[in-house]
Design an enzyme around this catalytic site. Structure first.
Site, mmCIF file in Angstrom:
data_model
loop_
_atom_site.group_PDB
_atom_site.id
_atom_site.type_symbol
_atom_site.label_atom_id
_atom_site.label_comp_id
_atom_site.label_asym_id
_atom_site.label_seq_id
_atom_site.Cartn_x
_atom_site.Cartn_y
_atom_site.Cartn_z
ATOM 1 C CG ASN A 9 -1.995 -1.124 1.051
ATOM 2 O OD1 ASN A 9 -2.561 -1.341 -0.018
ATOM 3 N ND2 ASN A 9 -2.180 -1.868 2.120
ATOM 4 C CG HIS A 99 6.553 1.730 10.825
ATOM 5 N ND1 HIS A 99 5.888 0.856 10.004
ATOM 6 C CD2 HIS A 99 7.351 0.979 11.626
ATOM 7 C CE1 HIS A 99 6.256 -0.371 10.294
ATOM 8 N NE2 HIS A 99 7.155 -0.324 11.273
ATOM 9 N NE ARG A 106 -2.259 4.747 11.804
ATOM 10 C CZ ARG A 106 -2.102 4.229 10.589
ATOM 11 N NH1 ARG A 106 -0.897 3.995 10.103
ATOM 12 N NH2 ARG A 106 -3.155 3.930 9.856
#
Length: 143
Positions: A9, A99, A106
């Site tokens: 993604n 990241h 999150r």
């Protein structure tokens, strides 16, 4: 020579959840990594795949292709890919996990990384700057 690998993604940067990942694209990130590599006197090769097996193959081949370090953003594979973990631990090239977002701020499932324990370090939540810091750590032998 340094290798930057981006997982599933991340080809959607700039389109996918811009409130989390920002508006810059994968191409922007790759250009930035090339520029940072040049500043550090290192060639940087950037690759992205949505396929776990392809990322594993690139990790397996890194040393034989002359790469001395890997900056890896495993994407969601971070949280469940024992195959990716084993690929990292089964070779000698140092890996820095990166990241873009602060995964610890999150969803709870993102709080656990199965890959971080076999990486030399982990950088999270600093946006694209995390890649630069990962490259610097590899060049300066801190990884």
């Amino acid at each position: 020579m340094l290798l930057v690998l981006n997982g599933p993604n991340l080809n959607r940067l700039g389109l996918r959840e811009p409130g989390v990942y920002g508006s810059q694209t994968l191409e922007d990130l790759e250009r930035q990594c090339d520029a940072w590599g040049a500043e550090l006197g290192q060639a940087v090769t950037c690759r992205q795949s949505n396929y776990e097996g392809q990322l594993i193959e690139w990790i397996h081949e890194a040393e034989e292709h002359g790469f001395t370090g890997i900056v890896l953003n495993p994407g969601a594979l971070t949280h469940y890919s024992y195959a990716l973990r084993d690929a990292i631990s089964g070779q000698r090239v140092p890996v820095i996990e990166v990241h873009i977002s602060n995964v610890d701020a999150r969803e709870e499932f993102r709080h656990r990384s199965v890959t971080a324990a076999v990486c030399r370090g982990k950088i999270s939540g600093l946006g694209f700057l995390g890649y630069r810091l990962g490259l610097e750590a590899l060049v300066e032998g801190q990884a």
